[in-house]
Structures are given as structure tokens and as C-alpha cells.
Design a protein around this motif. Structure first.
Motif, PDB file in Angstrom:
ATOM      1  N   ASP A 137     112.740 -40.680 -74.893  1.00 49.52           N
ATOM      2  CA  ASP A 137     113.897 -39.779 -74.883  1.00 49.52           C
ATOM      3  C   ASP A 137     114.817 -40.068 -73.701  1.00 49.52           C
ATOM      4  O   ASP A 137     116.048 -40.100 -73.838  1.00 49.52           O
ATOM      5  N   GLU A 138     114.228 -40.274 -72.530  1.00 52.41           N
ATOM      6  CA  GLU A 138     115.034 -40.551 -71.338  1.00 52.41           C
ATOM      7  C   GLU A 138     115.758 -41.893 -71.463  1.00 52.41           C
ATOM      8  O   GLU A 138     116.922 -42.027 -71.064  1.00 52.41           O
ATOM      9  N   LEU A 139     115.075 -42.873 -72.043  1.00 49.31           N
ATOM     10  CA  LEU A 139     115.695 -44.180 -72.216  1.00 49.31           C
ATOM     11  C   LEU A 139     116.837 -44.133 -73.227  1.00 49.31           C
ATOM     12  O   LEU A 139     117.878 -44.771 -73.037  1.00 49.31           O
ATOM     13  N   LEU A 140     116.662 -43.387 -74.297  1.00 45.79           N
ATOM     14  CA  LEU A 140     117.731 -43.263 -75.283  1.00 45.79           C
ATOM     15  C   LEU A 140     118.931 -42.528 -74.692  1.00 45.79           C
ATOM     16  O   LEU A 140     120.086 -42.853 -75.020  1.00 45.79           O
ATOM     17  N   ILE A 186     113.941 -51.470 -76.757  1.00 46.50           N
ATOM     18  CA  ILE A 186     112.671 -50.913 -76.300  1.00 46.50           C
ATOM     19  C   ILE A 186     111.534 -51.665 -76.982  1.00 46.50           C
ATOM     20  O   ILE A 186     111.518 -51.808 -78.210  1.00 46.50           O
ATOM     21  N   ALA A 187     110.585 -52.151 -76.190  1.00 44.44           N
ATOM     22  CA  ALA A 187     109.316 -52.661 -76.701  1.00 44.44           C
ATOM     23  C   ALA A 187     108.251 -51.674 -76.253  1.00 44.44           C
ATOM     24  O   ALA A 187     108.233 -51.261 -75.092  1.00 44.44           O
ATOM     25  N   ILE A 188     107.364 -51.285 -77.147  1.00 42.65           N
ATOM     26  CA  ILE A 188     106.402 -50.225 -76.831  1.00 42.65           C
ATOM     27  C   ILE A 188     105.037 -50.534 -77.430  1.00 42.65           C
ATOM     28  O   ILE A 188     104.938 -51.088 -78.533  1.00 42.65           O
ATOM     29  N   SER A 189     103.991 -50.181 -76.676  1.00 41.85           N
ATOM     30  CA  SER A 189     102.621 -50.185 -77.202  1.00 41.85           C
ATOM     31  C   SER A 189     102.283 -48.738 -77.549  1.00 41.85           C
ATOM     32  O   SER A 189     101.854 -47.973 -76.678  1.00 41.85           O
ATOM     33  N   ASN A 210      99.737 -43.433 -80.207  1.00 43.44           N
ATOM     34  CA  ASN A 210      99.357 -42.770 -81.456  1.00 43.44           C
ATOM     35  C   ASN A 210     100.465 -42.982 -82.479  1.00 43.44           C
ATOM     36  O   ASN A 210     101.289 -42.100 -82.708  1.00 43.44           O
ATOM     37  N   PRO A 211     100.519 -44.183 -83.081  1.00 44.55           N
ATOM     38  CA  PRO A 211     101.657 -44.519 -83.943  1.00 44.55           C
ATOM     39  C   PRO A 211     101.825 -43.599 -85.143  1.00 44.55           C
ATOM     40  O   PRO A 211     102.949 -43.299 -85.538  1.00 44.55           O
ATOM     41  N   SER A 212     100.725 -43.135 -85.719  1.00 46.13           N
ATOM     42  CA  SER A 212     100.846 -42.295 -86.912  1.00 46.13           C
ATOM     43  C   SER A 212     101.526 -40.971 -86.613  1.00 46.13           C
ATOM     44  O   SER A 212     102.184 -40.387 -87.489  1.00 46.13           O
ATOM     45  N   ASN A 213     101.390 -40.472 -85.372  1.00 46.47           N
ATOM     46  CA  ASN A 213     102.037 -39.220 -84.989  1.00 46.47           C
ATOM     47  C   ASN A 213     103.323 -39.446 -84.201  1.00 46.47           C
ATOM     48  O   ASN A 213     103.893 -38.496 -83.668  1.00 46.47           O
ATOM     49  N   SER A 214     103.750 -40.697 -84.098  1.00 48.71           N
ATOM     50  CA  SER A 214     104.950 -41.020 -83.316  1.00 48.71           C
ATOM     51  C   SER A 214     106.041 -41.638 -84.170  1.00 48.71           C
ATOM     52  O   SER A 214     107.036 -42.137 -83.640  1.00 48.71           O
ATOM     53  N   THR A 215     105.878 -41.599 -85.489  1.00 50.61           N
ATOM     54  CA  THR A 215     106.833 -42.268 -86.382  1.00 50.61           C
ATOM     55  C   THR A 215     108.250 -41.745 -86.187  1.00 50.61           C
ATOM     56  O   THR A 215     109.205 -42.521 -86.124  1.00 50.61           O
ATOM     57  N   ASP A 216     108.409 -40.418 -86.092  1.00 50.98           N
ATOM     58  CA  ASP A 216     109.748 -39.850 -85.923  1.00 50.98           C
ATOM     59  C   ASP A 216     110.387 -40.342 -84.629  1.00 50.98           C
ATOM     60  O   ASP A 216     111.569 -40.711 -84.605  1.00 50.98           O
ATOM     61  N   THR A 217     109.604 -40.357 -83.537  1.00 51.76           N
ATOM     62  CA  THR A 217     110.113 -40.827 -82.246  1.00 51.76           C
ATOM     63  C   THR A 217     110.502 -42.297 -82.335  1.00 51.76           C
ATOM     64  O   THR A 217     111.574 -42.709 -81.860  1.00 51.76           O
ATOM     65  N   LEU A 218     109.645 -43.114 -82.930  1.00 48.06           N
ATOM     66  CA  LEU A 218     109.916 -44.543 -83.041  1.00 48.06           C
ATOM     67  C   LEU A 218     111.137 -44.797 -83.919  1.00 48.06           C
ATOM     68  O   LEU A 218     111.983 -45.649 -83.594  1.00 48.06           O
ATOM     69  N   ASN A 219     111.257 -44.069 -85.022  1.00 45.98           N
ATOM     70  CA  ASN A 219     112.404 -44.266 -85.903  1.00 45.98           C
ATOM     71  C   ASN A 219     113.708 -43.824 -85.238  1.00 45.98           C
ATOM     72  O   ASN A 219     114.757 -44.437 -85.455  1.00 45.98           O
ATOM     73  N   ARG A 220     113.626 -42.775 -84.446  1.00 41.51           N
ATOM     74  CA  ARG A 220     114.820 -42.343 -83.704  1.00 41.51           C
ATOM     75  C   ARG A 220     115.227 -43.431 -82.715  1.00 41.51           C
ATOM     76  O   ARG A 220     116.418 -43.735 -82.559  1.00 41.51           O
ATOM     77  N   ALA A 221     114.224 -44.016 -82.051  1.00 38.14           N
ATOM     78  CA  ALA A 221     114.517 -45.114 -81.128  1.00 38.14           C
ATOM     79  C   ALA A 221     115.125 -46.293 -81.869  1.00 38.14           C
ATOM     80  O   ALA A 221     116.100 -46.909 -81.403  1.00 38.14           O
ATOM     81  N   ALA A 222     114.572 -46.619 -83.048  1.00 38.67           N
ATOM     82  CA  ALA A 222     115.064 -47.760 -83.822  1.00 38.67           C
ATOM     83  C   ALA A 222     116.486 -47.548 -84.324  1.00 38.67           C
ATOM     84  O   ALA A 222     117.210 -48.522 -84.572  1.00 38.67           O
ATOM     85  N   SER A 273     106.689 -47.543 -89.137  1.00 35.67           N
ATOM     86  CA  SER A 273     107.936 -47.180 -88.477  1.00 35.67           C
ATOM     87  C   SER A 273     109.013 -48.208 -88.813  1.00 35.67           C
ATOM     88  O   SER A 273     108.757 -49.196 -89.497  1.00 35.67           O
ATOM     89  N   ASN A 274     110.201 -47.973 -88.290  1.00 33.73           N
ATOM     90  CA  ASN A 274     111.314 -48.904 -88.515  1.00 33.73           C
ATOM     91  C   ASN A 274     111.427 -49.952 -87.405  1.00 33.73           C
ATOM     92  O   ASN A 274     112.515 -50.483 -87.177  1.00 33.73           O
ATOM     93  N   ARG A 275     110.348 -50.252 -86.733  1.00 33.12           N
ATOM     94  CA  ARG A 275     110.381 -51.291 -85.702  1.00 33.12           C
ATOM     95  C   ARG A 275     110.797 -52.608 -86.343  1.00 33.12           C
ATOM     96  O   ARG A 275     110.511 -52.895 -87.505  1.00 33.12           O
ATOM     97  N   ALA A 276     111.513 -53.425 -85.565  1.00 35.24           N
ATOM     98  CA  ALA A 276     112.020 -54.687 -86.106  1.00 35.24           C
ATOM     99  C   ALA A 276     110.923 -55.715 -86.266  1.00 35.24           C
ATOM    100  O   ALA A 276     110.908 -56.488 -87.232  1.00 35.24           O
TER     101      ALA A 276
END
Length: 319
Positions: free
Chosen positions: A79-82, A89-92, A95-107, A122-125
């Protein structure tokens, strides 16, 4: 490693705005690399990021370590980076299954890559990192070599919510299926080092017939090493690990640890940065059809640990 402060950034942006459009145009784009836990593993990845930054000084490249190894803390960093309008953003993801909304917002607002642990829904490239099922299979093969007569084994990892943890366990189980090694359980610790060590101590106390311990994340094997040494179980309990923590390599050298499956975190950092720049410049040619760039693993054992230790000392020394 300490996560870099984000507090100074608004002041910097305000200063740029005060000088008008010309100053803003000169503002460097930022590429961020968010890890899952503080570990030497990620210090090595930082060296790869530093190399990429030397090659591309027109970008700011920053690594961020969550204060606590939680999806919530990673989300706060995202959120702070956005809000800073970073370019990539590259991220490890913890908990990807519970972070899909966050990741898609970032994407939707920046280039998004995953590394180390994927989030395929997620929508990661693209994902850049280890084939963790294959890495698990390699660990399973090492377990069979360490324990040819079979026996009981315990696995240790931060959380089974992460894809890399689940996939490594899957690979291990595939190799051990139908054999004489029994996985008693998978103990998790939520990336709490003290708890990680207690899990090993409890296993050694509770299971007098435990024959092998395997740590699946970078910090797990050092905790196993220390607990086995304290319990005077060297040689009596076999250990197969992951990654190249200094204590893990010491254990391989002194024979307490049979072997460790190492990844190439330097490449995780370097390739993430270089390829994000390509993506920003509308080059997609590096992305395979399956959207996964696989970085191979290596096995470090008694035969090659000394040379590998020298390589790691060079990468980890203060720059």
C-alpha cells in the motif's frame, strides 16, 4: 536486514513538486523487492539487486523486509509503495491465496512479479524463482541417500500457506511415496525463530525414534543444527536442509547436516530488476508461455561445501 524507512518519501515528493514539472520529470522510477522474512538468503538477493542498479542507475531499486513475517505486513508495504507510485514490485508472497486482491491491485498500478514463492492465481506478469516441486524432489532424493534403511522424518517450515512450502512438501512426498521413510508431520512456526527451534527440540524429546529432520526454509535448518548439537544427536539424527545460511553450511562441513538444497537468490534479485525494466520498456519477449522463469537449484554436501562457503562469504561481505 532492516526494512528501509518509507517516511522520508512524502517529503522528497513534496520537494520535487515545489520545483515544478521539470523536477518531477527527472524523478527516478523506483523498483521495489519485497521479501517474506529477514535472512541471509535475502542479503544474497540484495547483491543481485545492487548489480542490476549499477547497470541501470537511472532507477531506484529498494528491498523491503516486513517487520513481521505476515501477509498483513506485506500488504501494508505494498500500500505504501503504491501510494509512492512505484514503477514495479517483485514480491515473495507469504500467503498468496489470501493476498490475491492486494496483488491484483498492485498489478493494476505497477509491474508486478513474484519471486521465490508464486501466486499463479493473481495478475502477476511472471514468476522468477525455483521450481519448488522439483526442489522438493531433490530434497526427497537426499533424504533417501541420508537414510537408506528408512525411518521416521519430520519436516519444518514457516507456514504451509506459502506456495513454496506446499510445493516442496509435495515434491518430497512424491519421491518418498512407497518407500521406507515415513513423514511424521510438518511443523510450522510462522517465521518465529524461537518457535522454530522449540519445534525441533520438542520433536527430539517426543520422538526417540526420529531418524531425520528437514528444514524447508532458509532459517529452519540452522535451528535444526543448533538443537541437534545441543541434544548431542550429531550423527544419530540425519539432517537435510534448504538454502545456504552460514550455520547450515557449517553443519554440512562438520558432518552434522547431510546436505542442503540451495537456490540462487542472487539471480532472483538481479533477474527481477532487469526484467522489470524490460517490461516497463514494453519488451515481453523474456516471458515464457507458462509465465514462469525457473532458476535451477544445486545440492551442497561434504564434497563441495568448502568452495561454496567461499563464494557465499564473498557475496555476503559488506559492500
Amino acid at each position: 536486514m532492516q526494512r528501509r524507512s518509507l517516511l522520508a518519501v512524502p517529503a522528497a515528493l513534496a520537494a520535487a513538486a515545489a520545483f515544478g514539472p521539470a523536477a518531477i520529470a527527472q524523478e527516478k522510477k523506483t523498483l521495489a523487492f519485497i521479501v517474506n522474512v529477514s535472512a541471509d538468503f535475502w542479503t544474497i538477493a540484495r547483491r543481485g539487486i545492487e548489480k542490476a542498479n549499477r547497470e541501470h542507475p537511472e532507477y531506484n531499486m529498494e528491498m523491503f523486509v516486513p517487520g513481521q513475517a505476515s501477509a498483513a505486513d506485506q500488504r501494508r508495504i505494498v500500500d505504501e509503495l503504491l501510494a509512492r507510485k512505484v514503477a514495479g514490485i517483485a514480491i515473495s508472497p507469504i500467503n498468496p491465496s489470501n493476498s490475491t486482491d492486494t496483488l491484483n491491485r498492485a498489478a493494476s498500478q505497477a509491474v508486478l512479479f513474484t519471486t521465490d514463492s508464486d501466486a499463479p492465481n493473481s495478475n502477476r506478469a511472471v514468476y522468477i524463482g525455483t521450481d519448488n516441486v522439483a526442489a522438493g524432489r531433490e530434497a526427497g532424493k537426499q533424504m533417501k541417500l541420508a537414510l537408506p534403511q528408512g525411518g521416521k522424518a519430520m519436516l519444518f517450515v514457516g507456514t504451509m500457506d506459502a506456495d513454496n512450502a506446499r510445493e516442496r512438501v509435495q515434491g518430497i512426498r512424491e519421491v518418498l511415496q512407497g518407500g521406507n521413510i515415513e513423514i511424521v508431520d510438518v511443523r510450522t512456526d510462522e517465521s518465529d525463530m524461537a518457535r522454530a527451534k522449540r519445534n525441533v527440540e520438542d520433536t527430539l524429546a517426543r520422538y526417540s525414534d526420529i531418524a531425520l529432520l528437514s528444514g524447508l526454509w532458509a532459517y529452519n535448518t540452522p535451528q535444526i543444527y543448533q538443537a541437534v548439537k545441543t541434544a548431542n544427536k550429531e550423527g544419530k539424527v540425519k539432517v537435510v536442509g534448504f538454502d545456504e545460511d552460514g550455520l547450515t553450511l557449517r553443519g554440512v562441513a562438520d558432518g552434522t547436516i547431510f546436505s542442503t538444497v540451495v537456490q540462487q537468490p542472487f539471480e532472483f534479485g538481479y533477474m527481477s530488476m532487469i526484467n522489470m525494466i524490460k517490461y516497463i520498456n514494453n519488451d515481453r519477449s523474456f516471458i515464457p508461455a507458462n509465465k514462469q522463469i525457473i532458476v535451477p537449484t544445486r545440492i551442497i554436501d561434504k564434497s563441495n561445501v568448502a568452495e561454496f562457503q567461499g563464494q557465499m562469504r564473498e557475496l555476503l561481505r559488506t559492500r
